[in-house]
Design a protein around this motif. Structure first.
Motif, PDB file in Angstrom:
ATOM      1  N   ALA A  30      57.516  27.484  21.762  1.00 37.59           N
ATOM      2  CA  ALA A  30      57.403  28.873  22.793  1.00 37.59           C
ATOM      3  C   ALA A  30      58.434  29.699  22.835  1.00 37.59           C
ATOM      4  CB  ALA A  30      56.982  28.230  24.200  1.00 37.59           C
ATOM      5  N   ALA A  31      59.934  29.228  22.640  1.00 37.78           N
ATOM      6  CA  ALA A  31      60.988  29.817  22.738  1.00 37.78           C
ATOM      7  C   ALA A  31      61.260  30.681  21.570  1.00 37.78           C
ATOM      8  CB  ALA A  31      62.362  29.155  22.816  1.00 37.78           C
ATOM      9  N   THR A  32      60.749  30.403  20.479  1.00 37.29           N
ATOM     10  CA  THR A  32      60.775  31.193  19.192  1.00 37.29           C
ATOM     11  C   THR A  32      59.849  32.351  19.147  1.00 37.29           C
ATOM     12  OG1 THR A  32      59.524  29.827  17.834  1.00 37.29           O
ATOM     13  CG2 THR A  32      61.815  29.311  17.770  1.00 37.29           C
ATOM     14  N   LYS A  33      58.725  32.035  19.790  1.00 38.62           N
ATOM     15  CA  LYS A  33      57.842  33.153  19.811  1.00 38.62           C
ATOM     16  C   LYS A  33      58.143  34.394  20.884  1.00 38.62           C
ATOM     17  CE  LYS A  33      53.879  30.099  18.955  1.00 38.62           C
ATOM     18  NZ  LYS A  33      52.527  29.487  19.202  1.00 38.62           N
ATOM     19  N   GLN A  34      58.934  33.855  21.865  1.00 36.30           N
ATOM     20  CA  GLN A  34      59.192  34.886  23.043  1.00 36.30           C
ATOM     21  C   GLN A  34      60.555  35.806  22.580  1.00 36.30           C
ATOM     22  OE1 GLN A  34      57.688  35.781  25.492  1.00 36.30           O
ATOM     23  NE2 GLN A  34      55.984  34.032  25.086  1.00 36.30           N
ATOM     24  N   LYS A  44      71.497  39.157  34.492  1.00 39.91           N
ATOM     25  CA  LYS A  44      71.204  37.418  34.473  1.00 39.91           C
ATOM     26  C   LYS A  44      69.885  37.438  33.563  1.00 39.91           C
ATOM     27  CE  LYS A  44      68.917  35.206  37.939  1.00 39.91           C
ATOM     28  NZ  LYS A  44      68.916  34.598  39.071  1.00 39.91           N
ATOM     29  N   ALA A  45      69.978  36.465  32.534  1.00 47.36           N
ATOM     30  CA  ALA A  45      69.042  36.425  31.448  1.00 47.36           C
ATOM     31  C   ALA A  45      67.937  35.644  32.128  1.00 47.36           C
ATOM     32  CB  ALA A  45      69.453  35.721  30.406  1.00 47.36           C
ATOM     33  N   LEU A  46      66.808  36.088  32.091  1.00 45.43           N
ATOM     34  CA  LEU A  46      65.643  35.448  32.797  1.00 45.43           C
ATOM     35  C   LEU A  46      64.558  35.258  31.693  1.00 45.43           C
ATOM     36  CD1 LEU A  46      65.001  37.726  35.976  1.00 45.43           C
ATOM     37  CD2 LEU A  46      65.970  35.374  35.975  1.00 45.43           C
ATOM     38  N   PRO A  47      63.766  34.319  31.729  1.00 48.41           N
ATOM     39  CA  PRO A  47      62.584  34.195  30.839  1.00 48.41           C
ATOM     40  C   PRO A  47      61.697  35.403  30.988  1.00 48.41           C
ATOM     41  CG  PRO A  47      62.860  32.032  32.157  1.00 48.41           C
ATOM     42  CD  PRO A  47      64.065  33.232  32.983  1.00 48.41           C
ATOM     43  N   ARG A  52      57.446  33.221  33.220  1.00 44.90           N
ATOM     44  CA  ARG A  52      57.832  32.709  34.679  1.00 44.90           C
ATOM     45  C   ARG A  52      56.526  32.779  35.421  1.00 44.90           C
ATOM     46  NH1 ARG A  52      61.237  37.458  34.387  1.00 44.90           N
ATOM     47  NH2 ARG A  52      60.611  38.194  36.390  1.00 44.90           N
ATOM     48  N   ALA A  53      55.184  33.535  34.882  1.00 44.57           N
ATOM     49  CA  ALA A  53      54.015  33.779  35.578  1.00 44.57           C
ATOM     50  C   ALA A  53      53.441  32.351  35.194  1.00 44.57           C
ATOM     51  CB  ALA A  53      53.431  34.597  34.980  1.00 44.57           C
ATOM     52  N   CYS A  81      52.646  41.049  39.000  1.00 49.91           N
ATOM     53  CA  CYS A  81      53.613  41.061  40.080  1.00 49.91           C
ATOM     54  C   CYS A  81      54.855  40.873  39.239  1.00 49.91           C
ATOM     55  CB  CYS A  81      53.209  39.934  40.968  1.00 49.91           C
ATOM     56  SG  CYS A  81      51.726  40.355  42.085  1.00 49.91           S
ATOM     57  N   ILE A  82      55.075  39.923  38.660  1.00 49.28           N
ATOM     58  CA  ILE A  82      56.380  39.770  38.003  1.00 49.28           C
ATOM     59  C   ILE A  82      56.809  41.123  36.973  1.00 49.28           C
ATOM     60  CG2 ILE A  82      57.784  38.367  36.326  1.00 49.28           C
ATOM     61  CD1 ILE A  82      56.062  35.922  37.717  1.00 49.28           C
ATOM     62  N   ARG A  83      55.954  41.402  36.356  1.00 46.94           N
ATOM     63  CA  ARG A  83      56.327  42.783  35.439  1.00 46.94           C
ATOM     64  C   ARG A  83      56.809  43.716  36.225  1.00 46.94           C
ATOM     65  NH1 ARG A  83      51.421  42.293  31.344  1.00 46.94           N
ATOM     66  NH2 ARG A  83      52.623  40.874  29.789  1.00 46.94           N
ATOM     67  N   ARG A  84      56.041  43.830  37.600  1.00 45.54           N
ATOM     68  CA  ARG A  84      56.153  45.179  38.303  1.00 45.54           C
ATOM     69  C   ARG A  84      57.588  45.041  39.137  1.00 45.54           C
ATOM     70  NH1 ARG A  84      50.770  45.910  41.786  1.00 45.54           N
ATOM     71  NH2 ARG A  84      52.118  47.106  43.084  1.00 45.54           N
ATOM     72  N   LYS A  85      57.877  43.823  39.473  1.00 46.94           N
ATOM     73  CA  LYS A  85      59.183  43.489  39.967  1.00 46.94           C
ATOM     74  C   LYS A  85      60.388  43.567  39.066  1.00 46.94           C
ATOM     75  CE  LYS A  85      57.573  40.375  43.825  1.00 46.94           C
ATOM     76  NZ  LYS A  85      57.957  39.254  44.383  1.00 46.94           N
ATOM     77  N   ASP A  86      60.137  43.086  38.173  1.00 44.26           N
ATOM     78  CA  ASP A  86      61.129  43.415  37.011  1.00 44.26           C
ATOM     79  C   ASP A  86      61.539  44.917  36.608  1.00 44.26           C
ATOM     80  OD1 ASP A  86      61.524  40.652  36.756  1.00 44.26           O
ATOM     81  OD2 ASP A  86      60.546  40.728  34.627  1.00 44.26           O
ATOM     82  N   ALA A  87      60.341  45.559  36.819  1.00 43.67           N
ATOM     83  CA  ALA A  87      60.583  47.166  36.607  1.00 43.67           C
ATOM     84  C   ALA A  87      61.220  47.805  37.693  1.00 43.67           C
ATOM     85  CB  ALA A  87      59.210  48.032  36.363  1.00 43.67           C
ATOM     86  N   LEU A  88      61.020  47.308  38.964  1.00 38.95           N
ATOM     87  CA  LEU A  88      61.838  47.721  40.104  1.00 38.95           C
ATOM     88  C   LEU A  88      63.198  47.412  39.847  1.00 38.95           C
ATOM     89  CD1 LEU A  88      59.445  46.834  42.958  1.00 38.95           C
ATOM     90  CD2 LEU A  88      60.041  49.195  42.203  1.00 38.95           C
TER      91      LEU A  88
END
Length: 136
Positions: A30-34, A44-47, A52-53, A81-88
């Motif tokens: 999964a890490a290589t696909k991302q 701060k590096a987030l997944p 996260r979802a 929701c996580i995408r929208r929060k990351d955009a904010l």
């Protein structure tokens, strides 16, 4: 005889150490696909939002005993929701009304997806976590 003891001791040491050398760190698939995913704008590096979802949705599936259909819907809401929060956050909005709007959206969507018992359990989970899980 002395050399034989040294040889046997060396073989025993080598056999004892071989499992240490046999364990190599291999990246999870999964890490290589991302890797091609967009890097978050925060220092701060987030997944990735999807990861996260999935993590949060998996937790809800286990604790709330979601059906497969509920899980798919909850995963879609959490990802959005996580995408929208990351955009904010990327736009420098750390505590604006946008976060409250996203939390309200998530709550409204969960009310249409979850049963009353599951909503009660979710409310208890959020109270236990200090409301953090509802916020992310």
């Amino acid at each position: 005889m002395k050399n034989m003891k040294k040889l046997i001791a060396a073989i025993v040491v080598m056999m004892a150490m071989s499992p240490v050398f046999a364990q190599t760190a291999t990246p999870a698939p999964a890490a290589t696909k991302q890797a091609p995913a967009k890097a978050p704008a925060t220092p701060k590096a987030l997944p990735a939002p999807e990861q996260r979802a999935i993590a949060y949705s998996d937790e809800l599936k286990t604790k709330l005993h979601l059906t497969d259909d509920q899980y798919k819907k909850v995963l879609a809401v959490n990802t959005e929701c996580i995408r929208r929060k990351d955009a904010l956050k990327a736009n420098g909005d750390k505590a604006g009304n946008g976060f409250k709007d996203i939390s309200a959206y998530r709550k409204q969507q969960f009310q249409t997806i979850l049963t009353p018992d599951q909503l009660t359990q979710l409310k208890a989970m959020n109270a236990q976590h200090g409301g953090k899980k509802d916020a992310e």
